[in-house]
Structures are given as C-alpha cells and as structure tokens.
Motif scaffolding. Sequence first.
Motif, mmCIF file in Angstrom:
data_model
loop_
_atom_site.group_PDB
_atom_site.id
_atom_site.type_symbol
_atom_site.label_atom_id
_atom_site.label_comp_id
_atom_site.label_asym_id
_atom_site.label_seq_id
_atom_site.Cartn_x
_atom_site.Cartn_y
_atom_site.Cartn_z
ATOM 1 N N ILE A 140 0.839 -1.205 0.000
ATOM 2 C CA ILE A 140 0.000 0.000 0.000
ATOM 3 C C ILE A 140 0.873 1.253 0.000
ATOM 4 N N VAL A 141 1.911 1.245 0.845
ATOM 5 C CA VAL A 141 2.827 2.385 0.885
ATOM 6 C C VAL A 141 3.533 2.535 -0.454
ATOM 7 N N GLY A 142 3.950 1.406 -1.035
ATOM 8 C CA GLY A 142 4.604 1.444 -2.346
ATOM 9 C C GLY A 142 3.695 2.018 -3.415
ATOM 10 N N LEU A 143 2.415 1.629 -3.373
ATOM 11 C CA LEU A 143 1.447 2.140 -4.336
ATOM 12 C C LEU A 143 1.295 3.655 -4.198
ATOM 13 N N ILE A 144 1.268 4.130 -2.956
ATOM 14 C CA ILE A 144 1.161 5.572 -2.713
ATOM 15 C C ILE A 144 2.373 6.303 -3.269
ATOM 16 N N PHE A 145 3.566 5.734 -2.989
ATOM 17 C CA PHE A 145 4.791 6.391 -3.431
ATOM 18 C C PHE A 145 5.055 6.212 -4.920
ATOM 19 N N PHE A 146 4.245 5.431 -5.599
ATOM 20 C CA PHE A 146 4.319 5.379 -7.059
ATOM 21 C C PHE A 146 3.307 6.334 -7.668
ATOM 22 N N ILE A 147 2.067 6.237 -7.222
ATOM 23 C CA ILE A 147 0.985 7.002 -7.850
ATOM 24 C C ILE A 147 1.168 8.508 -7.674
ATOM 25 N N VAL A 148 1.468 8.947 -6.452
ATOM 26 C CA VAL A 148 1.558 10.389 -6.215
ATOM 27 C C VAL A 148 2.708 11.031 -6.999
ATOM 28 N N PRO A 149 3.946 10.493 -6.935
ATOM 29 C CA PRO A 149 5.014 11.062 -7.781
ATOM 30 C C PRO A 149 4.697 10.953 -9.268
ATOM 31 N N PHE A 150 4.044 9.843 -9.664
ATOM 32 C CA PHE A 150 3.678 9.662 -11.073
ATOM 33 C C PHE A 150 2.754 10.782 -11.532
ATOM 34 N N ILE A 151 1.746 11.090 -10.727
ATOM 35 C CA ILE A 151 0.799 12.154 -11.079
ATOM 36 C C ILE A 151 1.488 13.514 -11.042
ATOM 37 N N LEU A 152 2.262 13.761 -9.994
ATOM 38 C CA LEU A 152 2.906 15.061 -9.840
ATOM 39 C C LEU A 152 3.917 15.322 -10.955
ATOM 40 N N THR A 153 4.583 14.260 -11.408
ATOM 41 C CA THR A 153 5.592 14.433 -12.454
ATOM 42 C C THR A 153 4.985 14.805 -13.792
ATOM 43 N N GLN A 154 3.688 14.565 -13.978
ATOM 44 C CA GLN A 154 3.050 14.993 -15.225
ATOM 45 C C GLN A 154 3.065 16.514 -15.339
ATOM 46 N N PHE A 155 3.247 17.192 -14.216
ATOM 47 C CA PHE A 155 3.157 18.649 -14.213
ATOM 48 C C PHE A 155 4.425 19.324 -13.698
ATOM 49 N N MET A 156 5.380 18.525 -13.274
ATOM 50 C CA MET A 156 6.680 19.036 -12.845
ATOM 51 C C MET A 156 7.762 18.185 -13.498
ATOM 52 N N SER A 157 8.995 18.645 -13.473
ATOM 53 C CA SER A 157 10.080 17.843 -14.035
ATOM 54 C C SER A 157 10.260 16.584 -13.200
ATOM 55 N N ASN A 158 10.624 15.480 -13.861
ATOM 56 C CA ASN A 158 10.806 14.233 -13.121
ATOM 57 C C ASN A 158 11.917 14.357 -12.079
ATOM 58 N N ARG A 159 12.951 15.110 -12.419
ATOM 59 C CA ARG A 159 14.049 15.294 -11.480
ATOM 60 C C ARG A 159 13.582 16.078 -10.248
ATOM 61 N N GLY A 160 12.818 17.122 -10.459
ATOM 62 C CA GLY A 160 12.317 17.917 -9.347
ATOM 63 C C GLY A 160 11.419 17.110 -8.434
ATOM 64 N N THR A 161 10.582 16.256 -9.009
ATOM 65 C CA THR A 161 9.681 15.429 -8.205
ATOM 66 C C THR A 161 10.463 14.428 -7.369
ATOM 67 N N MET A 162 11.495 13.842 -7.950
ATOM 68 C CA MET A 162 12.350 12.920 -7.188
ATOM 69 C C MET A 162 12.931 13.614 -5.964
ATOM 70 N N LEU A 163 13.417 14.830 -6.161
ATOM 71 C CA LEU A 163 14.052 15.561 -5.069
ATOM 72 C C LEU A 163 13.067 15.890 -3.946
ATOM 73 N N ILE A 164 11.795 16.023 -4.290
ATOM 74 C CA ILE A 164 10.766 16.284 -3.278
ATOM 75 C C ILE A 164 10.463 15.020 -2.481
ATOM 76 N N PHE A 165 10.349 13.877 -3.169
ATOM 77 C CA PHE A 165 9.865 12.667 -2.514
ATOM 78 C C PHE A 165 10.944 11.791 -1.889
ATOM 79 N N TYR A 166 12.198 11.929 -2.295
ATOM 80 C CA TYR A 166 13.253 11.168 -1.624
ATOM 81 C C TYR A 166 13.290 11.464 -0.125
ATOM 82 N N PRO A 167 13.323 12.737 0.279
ATOM 83 C CA PRO A 167 13.337 13.031 1.720
ATOM 84 C C PRO A 167 12.085 12.537 2.437
ATOM 85 N N ILE A 168 10.926 12.607 1.755
ATOM 86 C CA ILE A 168 9.682 12.144 2.371
ATOM 87 C C ILE A 168 9.752 10.638 2.612
ATOM 88 N N ALA A 169 10.272 9.892 1.639
ATOM 89 C CA ALA A 169 10.406 8.440 1.783
ATOM 90 C C ALA A 169 11.357 8.091 2.922
#
Length: 428
Positions: free
Chosen positions: A325-354
């Motif tokens: 379930i946690v894995g699904l959350i950490f896939f879907i949310v970055p996946f959706i957010l990256t449609q509107f932000m750079s993939n690199r920028g989204t990674m930098l946001i979610f690495y610290p959260i993970a």
Amino acid sequence: MSQLTICLIIFVLTVIGYISGIYSLATVSITSLMALVLTGCLEAKEGLSYFSNSTVIMIAGMCIVAEGFNRTTFCSNLANGISRVAKGSLSKMMLGYVLVGVLLSQFIQSPVVVFGIVAPMAMASAESIGVKSSKIMFGIGMATIITCCALPVGAGATVATELNGYLESYGYVDYTVNLIDPMIARLPMLIIAVLYCALVCPKFAPNEPVIEPSFDMKKAAKKESLGTFQEYAGLIIFFGDALALMFAGKLGLASWQITVIGALLMIICGVLKPKEASKAIPLSMLLLIAGTLAMSGALSSTGAGELIGGYVSNVVSAVGGNSYIVGLIFFIVPFILTQFMSNRGTMLIFYPIAIATCASIGANPVGLMILIQAACLAAYVTPMATAAVVYIMGYGGYDQKSMAKQSVVLALISCVVSVGWIMTVFPL
C-alpha cells in the motif's frame, strides 16, 4: 489569493489548453509562462531564463546535429539496411531501434538526447517501409525514458551512490543502496518495456500524424547530396557528439555545450549551411519546452510539491506501513505530480519524504527510493514531465489527446509491475 492558489489555477487552465487543441501547444505553453510572470508566481528574470535553459539549448543543438546526420547517405543506407533485415516487418524494425535506445539510455542520463540520436534513423527506416512516424516514435521514445539508468553501467552506475547520498544527508544510515539494487528493482520493467514498446505500442499509435511533425524525411531527401569530405564530417561529428555525451562528466562539459559544439562543427565543415541549420531548429518545440519548464519551476517554488508531499506522509501513517500500500502511494503520487513538474524535481521532493517516513518506523527505504525513481521515469503523458515528451510529440506528430491515449495501458503496467516487484524484493 495566495501565490500557490494562483499557480494552481494557471496550471489547471494550462492543462485544459493542452487538451482542448484550440491553440497550438507552444501558444498555450508561452501563454502559461506569461501568466505566471504577470501574476508574480515567477519573477520576470526567472521567466526569461527558461528560454536559455540548458535543456532548450541542448535540444536546439541536437536538432542541428541530427539534421546534419540526416543529410548523409549513411543514415538512409543504415535505415534501408535495417529495413532489409526486418524484411518489411514493423515489429522487427521497432525491436532493433528500441534496443538501441535502451542501450544508449544506460550511458547517457538524458532520454531527450538518446531519442534525438535514434529518432532520425528510425524515421528513415519507417519511411522506407511506408510507415508514418506516428506509428513508431511513441514506442521508441517511451523505451528510452522508462529504462533510463536502469543498469549499473555508464550513468546508471552513479544511481546507488546518489541515493546513498540522500540517506547520509538525512542521517539515516541503517540501510544502504548497493550498486546492483536499482538494476534488481527495475530489470523486470526494463524487459517488459522493451517488448511492449517494440511490439504493442505501434498497435495503439495513430496511422497518420495528428499534427504536423517537426521533421520530414522526404523534405530532407530532396536536398542536394554532400561531397566526400562533408559526408565523412557529418558522420564523425554525429557519432563523436553521441560518444562525448556518454562521457560528458569525464570531459568536464555540460550536455548543452557538447551539442552546440557539434552544431557549430556541422556548419563550419559545410555539412549544413547556416540557413539550413537555422531551419533545423524547431522553434515551436523549444517554446513549448520553455513554457513547461516555467510551470514546473513555479509549482516547485510556490510550495505545491511540498504541500502534496505532506499529505502523502499523513496517508502513509494511516495505512499502518503495509509495504504494497505504501509502495502504491509512493508510485501514484510522484507519477501524477511528475506529469506537471520535471521528473528530477519530483524525485528531489519525494526522496526526503520516503526517508523520513521509513526512519520514523525503522523501515527499509531502499525500495521506496528506487520506486520513486521508477514512477517519475514512467510519467510520460504530458510535455511537462520531461523534455523528451516534447521531442517525441514533435517527431511523431502527436497532440496531447493522442499522447494520453497511447500512455494509459503502459502506465498501468508500469505501476503494477514496479510496485509488485520492487516492494517484494525490497519490502519495508
């Protein structure tokens, strides 16, 4: 009204503009950029800087280098050779170019550069068997994005070190990422992506370009042939450029510098005339990229990414730390957010959260960190996700609707395979 709210409103209107098709993608993109500047979401100087962004310059240089390569007989001869081996089979031809793209993506940490190298040859092969670019470009482009740096070679060899750097900076060193961990985690999707992109993607692709493609092999074929020196110069510059991009770090050069040097050499050596080089630059594509980069920057600077990340942390706590379930959350949310932000920028946001999430419950963050990378590289629906999508749309003649239609099945496969496999081999 806060800057965050204004930015989100502009973002929603921009997406609607992309989907509507009333105006060109470039028009919508630049309108979005100007709206962000006029409303204060971006400073004027920052908005202007996106027109000279390194990605924009790199793509402009790469387009000139690719145009010079297209002028050589090698390009058409190679394309015809692959066509002969394929014996008119679109699937065999696609498999060959997808494999080339995937191989290059392991050495060059930029899907847009890899696609720029492979696309001209693929287009020539497609023309030789009577297939439009719209049938092949999505599959080839997706393969270069999804599989980027999946293997521990070339640029991919630095992934583990980078992830360990985030763990060390947070102070959570109970777990480390081994060199082959990213490969173990992403290998199943790499194999599936190769087969799907080569054999299935053409079935979902439009038979004819939906919009005017940014390049036409027939127009290139009408140009006068090159002399012997120019022929060899075009080949040496093109492949030298590709090789230099693989080892850009060791050469101490940025990717944009390498492509611009290659573009200049194409003109100096007479492979292209200055006017031909200018015409090779796809202005509408570059304007689209500048606008999408601006939107990504505004979403980051106004705190939209961090806001979403905060909600994710709360949801993770609510589900009790179940790996899938946690894995699904950490896939879907970055996946959706990256449609509107750079993939690199989204990674930098979610690495610290993970990392923070795992540290709070004493869990292993390795799987989540690699899953975030996989999710961000699987985000290829909109041109804001990565500049490679803009390039793919330009070469394939796709609009936003056709991109979305082609992406749905592959996105679902990426989610199921990535979450299911990665959270099995690297559970919390």
